[in-house]
Every structure is written in structure tokens, then in C-alpha cells.
Design a protein around this motif. Structure first.
Motif, PDB file in Angstrom:
ATOM      1  N   ARG A   1       0.884  -1.194   0.272  1.00 54.49           N
ATOM      2  CA  ARG A   1       0.109   0.086  -0.111  1.00 54.49           C
ATOM      3  C   ARG A   1       0.823   1.525   0.148  1.00 54.49           C
ATOM      4  O   ARG A   1       1.725   1.330   0.706  1.00 54.49           O
ATOM      5  CB  ARG A   1      -0.853  -0.144   1.176  1.00 54.49           C
ATOM      6  CG  ARG A   1      -1.935  -1.091   1.402  1.00 54.49           C
ATOM      7  CD  ARG A   1      -2.780  -1.022   2.350  1.00 54.49           C
ATOM      8  NE  ARG A   1      -1.987  -1.355   3.545  1.00 54.49           N
ATOM      9  CZ  ARG A   1      -2.606  -1.277   4.831  1.00 54.49           C
ATOM     10  NH1 ARG A   1      -3.717  -0.909   5.064  1.00 54.49           N
ATOM     11  NH2 ARG A   1      -1.727  -1.559   6.163  1.00 54.49           N
ATOM     12  N   PRO A   2       0.455   2.304  -0.711  1.00 59.50           N
ATOM     13  CA  PRO A   2       1.434   3.656  -0.882  1.00 59.50           C
ATOM     14  C   PRO A   2       1.619   4.100   0.501  1.00 59.50           C
ATOM     15  O   PRO A   2       2.780   4.554   0.756  1.00 59.50           O
ATOM     16  CB  PRO A   2       0.534   4.321  -2.017  1.00 59.50           C
ATOM     17  CG  PRO A   2      -0.440   3.605  -2.518  1.00 59.50           C
ATOM     18  CD  PRO A   2      -0.678   2.275  -1.623  1.00 59.50           C
ATOM     19  N   ARG A   3       0.632   4.013   1.545  1.00 53.83           N
ATOM     20  CA  ARG A   3       0.868   4.572   2.746  1.00 53.83           C
ATOM     21  C   ARG A   3       1.976   3.847   3.557  1.00 53.83           C
ATOM     22  O   ARG A   3       2.678   4.464   4.283  1.00 53.83           O
ATOM     23  CB  ARG A   3      -0.193   4.472   3.801  1.00 53.83           C
ATOM     24  CG  ARG A   3      -0.395   5.390   4.767  1.00 53.83           C
ATOM     25  CD  ARG A   3       0.221   6.895   4.743  1.00 53.83           C
ATOM     26  NE  ARG A   3       0.577   7.481   5.754  1.00 53.83           N
ATOM     27  CZ  ARG A   3       1.112   8.742   6.077  1.00 53.83           C
ATOM     28  NH1 ARG A   3       1.691   9.348   4.991  1.00 53.83           N
ATOM     29  NH2 ARG A   3       1.046   9.365   7.194  1.00 53.83           N
ATOM     30  N   TYR A   4       1.989   2.584   3.310  1.00 50.95           N
ATOM     31  CA  TYR A   4       3.312   1.861   3.936  1.00 50.95           C
ATOM     32  C   TYR A   4       4.520   2.129   3.433  1.00 50.95           C
ATOM     33  O   TYR A   4       5.403   2.268   4.105  1.00 50.95           O
ATOM     34  CB  TYR A   4       2.870   0.334   3.651  1.00 50.95           C
ATOM     35  CG  TYR A   4       3.854  -0.550   4.119  1.00 50.95           C
ATOM     36  CD1 TYR A   4       4.143  -1.158   5.339  1.00 50.95           C
ATOM     37  CD2 TYR A   4       4.938  -0.963   3.085  1.00 50.95           C
ATOM     38  CE1 TYR A   4       5.237  -1.802   5.418  1.00 50.95           C
ATOM     39  CE2 TYR A   4       5.765  -2.003   3.228  1.00 50.95           C
ATOM     40  CZ  TYR A   4       6.146  -2.229   4.334  1.00 50.95           C
ATOM     41  OH  TYR A   4       7.301  -3.095   4.772  1.00 50.95           O
ATOM     42  N   VAL A   5       4.372   2.185   1.940  1.00 46.76           N
ATOM     43  CA  VAL A   5       5.733   2.544   1.295  1.00 46.76           C
ATOM     44  C   VAL A   5       6.211   4.014   1.881  1.00 46.76           C
ATOM     45  O   VAL A   5       7.503   4.294   2.271  1.00 46.76           O
ATOM     46  CB  VAL A   5       5.612   2.762  -0.310  1.00 46.76           C
ATOM     47  CG1 VAL A   5       6.923   2.994  -0.716  1.00 46.76           C
ATOM     48  CG2 VAL A   5       5.413   1.167  -0.615  1.00 46.76           C
ATOM     49  N   GLU A   6       5.159   4.934   1.963  1.00 43.49           N
ATOM     50  CA  GLU A   6       5.682   6.319   2.402  1.00 43.49           C
ATOM     51  C   GLU A   6       6.058   6.356   3.917  1.00 43.49           C
ATOM     52  O   GLU A   6       7.338   7.014   3.992  1.00 43.49           O
ATOM     53  CB  GLU A   6       4.264   7.150   2.601  1.00 43.49           C
ATOM     54  CG  GLU A   6       3.706   7.250   1.126  1.00 43.49           C
ATOM     55  CD  GLU A   6       2.431   8.157   1.052  1.00 43.49           C
ATOM     56  OE1 GLU A   6       2.067   8.463   2.095  1.00 43.49           O
ATOM     57  OE2 GLU A   6       2.009   8.403   0.006  1.00 43.49           O
ATOM     58  N   ARG A   7       5.901   5.396   4.867  1.00 43.83           N
ATOM     59  CA  ARG A   7       6.157   5.244   6.151  1.00 43.83           C
ATOM     60  C   ARG A   7       7.572   4.815   6.227  1.00 43.83           C
ATOM     61  O   ARG A   7       8.403   5.266   6.994  1.00 43.83           O
ATOM     62  CB  ARG A   7       5.294   4.603   6.964  1.00 43.83           C
ATOM     63  CG  ARG A   7       4.074   5.172   7.282  1.00 43.83           C
ATOM     64  CD  ARG A   7       3.274   4.590   8.550  1.00 43.83           C
ATOM     65  NE  ARG A   7       3.203   2.946   8.373  1.00 43.83           N
ATOM     66  CZ  ARG A   7       2.291   2.538   7.654  1.00 43.83           C
ATOM     67  NH1 ARG A   7       0.952   3.280   7.336  1.00 43.83           N
ATOM     68  NH2 ARG A   7       2.106   1.384   7.697  1.00 43.83           N
ATOM     69  N   ARG A   8       7.732   3.691   5.310  1.00 48.51           N
ATOM     70  CA  ARG A   8       8.951   2.930   5.242  1.00 48.51           C
ATOM     71  C   ARG A   8      10.206   4.049   4.935  1.00 48.51           C
ATOM     72  O   ARG A   8      11.021   4.040   5.201  1.00 48.51           O
ATOM     73  CB  ARG A   8       9.027   1.791   4.536  1.00 48.51           C
ATOM     74  CG  ARG A   8       8.148   0.807   5.066  1.00 48.51           C
ATOM     75  CD  ARG A   8       8.729   0.250   6.266  1.00 48.51           C
ATOM     76  NE  ARG A   8       7.964  -0.711   7.192  1.00 48.51           N
ATOM     77  CZ  ARG A   8       8.329  -1.163   8.284  1.00 48.51           C
ATOM     78  NH1 ARG A   8       9.580  -1.339   8.498  1.00 48.51           N
ATOM     79  NH2 ARG A   8       7.344  -2.192   8.784  1.00 48.51           N
ATOM     80  N   LEU A   9       9.815   4.682   3.748  1.00 48.13           N
ATOM     81  CA  LEU A   9      10.903   5.425   3.073  1.00 48.13           C
ATOM     82  C   LEU A   9      10.963   6.686   3.894  1.00 48.13           C
ATOM     83  O   LEU A   9      12.129   7.408   4.209  1.00 48.13           O
ATOM     84  CB  LEU A   9      10.216   6.205   1.701  1.00 48.13           C
ATOM     85  CG  LEU A   9      10.494   5.243   0.508  1.00 48.13           C
ATOM     86  CD1 LEU A   9       9.635   5.729  -0.481  1.00 48.13           C
ATOM     87  CD2 LEU A   9      11.851   4.943   0.123  1.00 48.13           C
ATOM     88  N   SER A  10       9.955   7.157   4.573  1.00 45.04           N
ATOM     89  CA  SER A  10      10.101   8.316   5.676  1.00 45.04           C
ATOM     90  C   SER A  10      11.377   7.865   6.649  1.00 45.04           C
ATOM     91  O   SER A  10      12.121   8.911   6.852  1.00 45.04           O
ATOM     92  CB  SER A  10       8.969   8.834   6.236  1.00 45.04           C
ATOM     93  OG  SER A  10       9.188   9.832   7.525  1.00 45.04           O
ATOM     94  N   SER A  11      11.665   6.828   7.258  1.00 47.29           N
ATOM     95  CA  SER A  11      12.513   6.482   8.089  1.00 47.29           C
ATOM     96  C   SER A  11      14.008   6.586   7.502  1.00 47.29           C
ATOM     97  O   SER A  11      14.976   6.978   8.232  1.00 47.29           O
ATOM     98  CB  SER A  11      12.112   4.945   8.675  1.00 47.29           C
ATOM     99  OG  SER A  11      12.440   4.146   7.469  1.00 47.29           O
ATOM    100  N   ARG A  12      13.991   6.202   6.324  1.00 49.85           N
ATOM    101  CA  ARG A  12      15.390   6.462   5.512  1.00 49.85           C
ATOM    102  C   ARG A  12      15.842   8.055   5.362  1.00 49.85           C
ATOM    103  O   ARG A  12      16.764   8.449   5.630  1.00 49.85           O
ATOM    104  CB  ARG A  12      15.539   5.678   4.492  1.00 49.85           C
ATOM    105  CG  ARG A  12      15.344   4.166   4.110  1.00 49.85           C
ATOM    106  CD  ARG A  12      16.501   3.751   5.186  1.00 49.85           C
ATOM    107  NE  ARG A  12      17.719   4.188   4.948  1.00 49.85           N
ATOM    108  CZ  ARG A  12      18.840   4.179   5.992  1.00 49.85           C
ATOM    109  NH1 ARG A  12      18.379   3.997   7.137  1.00 49.85           N
ATOM    110  NH2 ARG A  12      20.119   4.794   5.511  1.00 49.85           N
ATOM    111  N   LEU A  13      14.655   8.596   4.848  1.00 54.16           N
ATOM    112  CA  LEU A  13      15.025  10.247   4.794  1.00 54.16           C
ATOM    113  C   LEU A  13      15.350  10.889   6.031  1.00 54.16           C
ATOM    114  O   LEU A  13      16.189  11.612   6.037  1.00 54.16           O
ATOM    115  CB  LEU A  13      13.702  10.877   3.958  1.00 54.16           C
ATOM    116  CG  LEU A  13      13.126  10.331   2.725  1.00 54.16           C
ATOM    117  CD1 LEU A  13      11.741  10.933   2.386  1.00 54.16           C
ATOM    118  CD2 LEU A  13      14.392  10.861   1.741  1.00 54.16           C
ATOM    119  N   HIS A  14      14.468  10.476   7.001  1.00 54.06           N
ATOM    120  CA  HIS A  14      15.138  11.095   8.336  1.00 54.06           C
ATOM    121  C   HIS A  14      16.552  10.561   8.794  1.00 54.06           C
ATOM    122  O   HIS A  14      17.115  11.522   9.380  1.00 54.06           O
ATOM    123  CB  HIS A  14      13.910  10.585   9.486  1.00 54.06           C
ATOM    124  CG  HIS A  14      13.998  10.944  10.844  1.00 54.06           C
ATOM    125  ND1 HIS A  14      13.786  12.442  11.103  1.00 54.06           N
ATOM    126  CD2 HIS A  14      14.595  10.696  11.832  1.00 54.06           C
ATOM    127  CE1 HIS A  14      14.320  12.568  12.318  1.00 54.06           C
ATOM    128  NE2 HIS A  14      14.912  11.456  13.003  1.00 54.06           N
TER     129      HIS A  14
END
Length: 281
Positions: A33-46
């Protein structure tokens, strides 16, 4: 809702980043799901102090080693017994009977299986249980060998011990628990009748001498860590390793590129199962 939309605008175009990852590493994120991907990517960006997907795409170009961390984040690469049950259901229902029938018809006793990237051994033992169940009373008629290979020597040592925390017991079907496991307090072990078919070795797919004449290769959630050129190179290794009519099973988020896929017969697109043609010129 407004905060989510603002966050999406702030970070940029997610689709472009995912298209880049798919083009570079062959990772198909359609199942998530897009929201799942967004959360996972957010951790790497942070973790990297970045703010947009465009910045992260540039970082990936400049630091290819980041792909491994990204893929770990996206795929939650945890090994387990009978991972993705539908894969094993199809394997046990259709593929194993076909292999055993073909071996019997050809009067061939040897069955060789390769688990590439076997980690701490759950996959090889799952395969061994599956084969033993399929062979039933004919098990003594075959010489079954399952080779698990990995780059992590500590993981290989754990695989050889064949002892696991009791919390993992529910991953194994009840019938297999009764037949193939011994429970000891807070852990369980794989019975010798299963263990004797499995061996574990260190192997680097790019450097070490390849394996030959195997009937089945499982290489799941490993393939995505390689770039396209490396993927084609490894597929060449697998193609050479497989006997005619042999099966290749990849992870459910992995795909074979078009040039190489034409060599294989597609058994199941959903479960990412391929076959080397039995009759070849």
C-alpha cells in the motif's frame, strides 16, 4: 488528511522514486500500500537528514550501498519457516508431485535442491519437510540433498544447529510439527531425519565456483539487492545450475527481466516460479 497531503507534496513524487528503484533493482512495489511505502521511506529520509524523494534519488545515485538499507526497510527481510504460505502450497500441491513422478519415470534417485541466501536455515528445513511429505513411503528410494548457502557465517552456524525459539513454532503446519520436530522447553529442534538431508555452506554468487545439476533453486528476497547487470549474471549462474526441467523460485516482489525471462517457462506469475524447459534444442 490535510497533513498527509501536505507531507506528500513536501516530499515530492513517490511514483518516480519507485519507478527508479524498479528500474535499478527490479523491485516491484505494487503489492504494498502507498501509505506503507511512504512510512518506510520516511524512516530512511529522516536517518539521512533528507527532505524530498528527489534528494533521496540523488543520494541513491551517489551512494549505491544505500539500496541495501532501502530494500531492508521496504521488504522487512525476515526469514521464517514456510514464508509466503501460498508459494509453498503451490510447490507442495503441484511441483513436488511432478518432480517425484518424473524422477521415478526416469529411474533417477538423486534430487538436489539449492536454497541461495538461506540465512539461519528456515527455508532449507521447510523444503526438506515438504519433500519428505511428498515422497511419503518412497522416501528411501531417493537421495535428497538440500544445500543452503549464504554469506553470513554466523547465520550458517545457526542453521547447522537446527534449534529455534518456540515462538517460531506457529510458522510450521501442525502436521509437520508432529512429524519433523522435537520440542524442548523454550525451543524446538529439527529431527535428524530432516537434518540429514540438509547441509550449509558459505558461497558468494559472484566469486565462488557455481553449483551444477540441481532440480530446484529457491532464491527469495535476495535478488532485489543486485543491480540489473548483477541480476542477469546471477540468473546465468542459476540457468547453468538447473537441470533441464528444473524450477527457480524467486521472492514475490521480484521479477525476471524481459531478455532472460524468455529463456524460462513461467509456472506461476503470482508466486514468481519459473522452469527451465525440459526439451531444449
Amino acid at each position: 488528511m490535510e497533513n498527509r497531503q501536505a507531507d506528500a507534496v513536501y516530499r515530492g513524487n513517490l511514483s518516480r522514486l519507485l519507478e527508479k528503484v524498479h528500474a535499478e533493482r527490479g523491485l516491484d512495489m505494487a503489492q504494498y500500500r502507498p501509505r506503507y511505502v511512504e512510512r518506510r521511506l520516511s524512516s530512511r529520509l529522516h536517518a539521512l537528514g533528507l527532505h524530498t524523494y528527489r534528494q533521496y534519488a540523488t543520494y541513491l545515485d551517489e551512494n549505491p550501498d544505500e539500496y541495501a538499507k532501502l530494500l531492508d526497510t521496504l521488504t522487512i527481510n525476515v526469514t521464517q519457516f514456510f514464508r509466503d504460505p501460498t508459494v509453498f502450497e503451490l510447490f507442495r500441491k503441484d511441483i513436488l508431485p511432478a518432480i517425484i513422478k518424473d524422477k521415478s519415470a526416469r529411474h533417477q534417485r538423486m534430487i538436489r535442491v539449492w536454497s541461495a541466501g538461506c540465512a539461519t536455515g528456515q527455508e532449507p528445513y521447510s523444503l526438506a519437510m515438504s519433500f519428505l511429505d511428498a515422497m511419503g513411503s518412497k522416501a528411501d528410494q531417493f537421495l535428497l540433498t538440500i544445500l543452503g548457502t549464504d554469506l553470513d557465517r554466523n547465520a550458517l552456524a545457526a542453521a547447522s544447529r537446527a534449534e529455534y525459539d518456540l515462538a517460531l513454532l506457529d510458522q510450521i503446519p501442525a502436521a509437520d510439527q508432529q512429524r519433523y520436530l522435537d520440542v524442548h522447553g523454550d525451543h524446538f529442534s529439527i529431527k535428524p531425519r530432516v537434518r540429514r538431508h540438509c547441509k550449509f555452506e558459505y558461497l558468494n554468487l559472484f566469486e565462488d565456483r557455481p553449483i551444477h545439476v540441481v532440480d530446484v533453486i529457491f532464491c527469495r528476497n535476495v535478488f532485489i539487492y543486485f543491480n540489473r547487470a548483477e541480476q542477469e549474471r546471477v540468473l546465468g549462474v542459476f540457468w547453468s545450475a538447473l537441470a533441464r526441467g528444473g524450477y527457480l523460485v524467486l521472492g514475490r516482489s521480484e521479477r525476471i527481466g524481459a531478455p532472460v525471462s524468455q529463456q524460462f517457462e513461467l509456472v506461476s506469475g503470482r508466486e514468481r516460479i519459473y522452469r527451465k524447459p525440459l526439451n531444449m534444442l
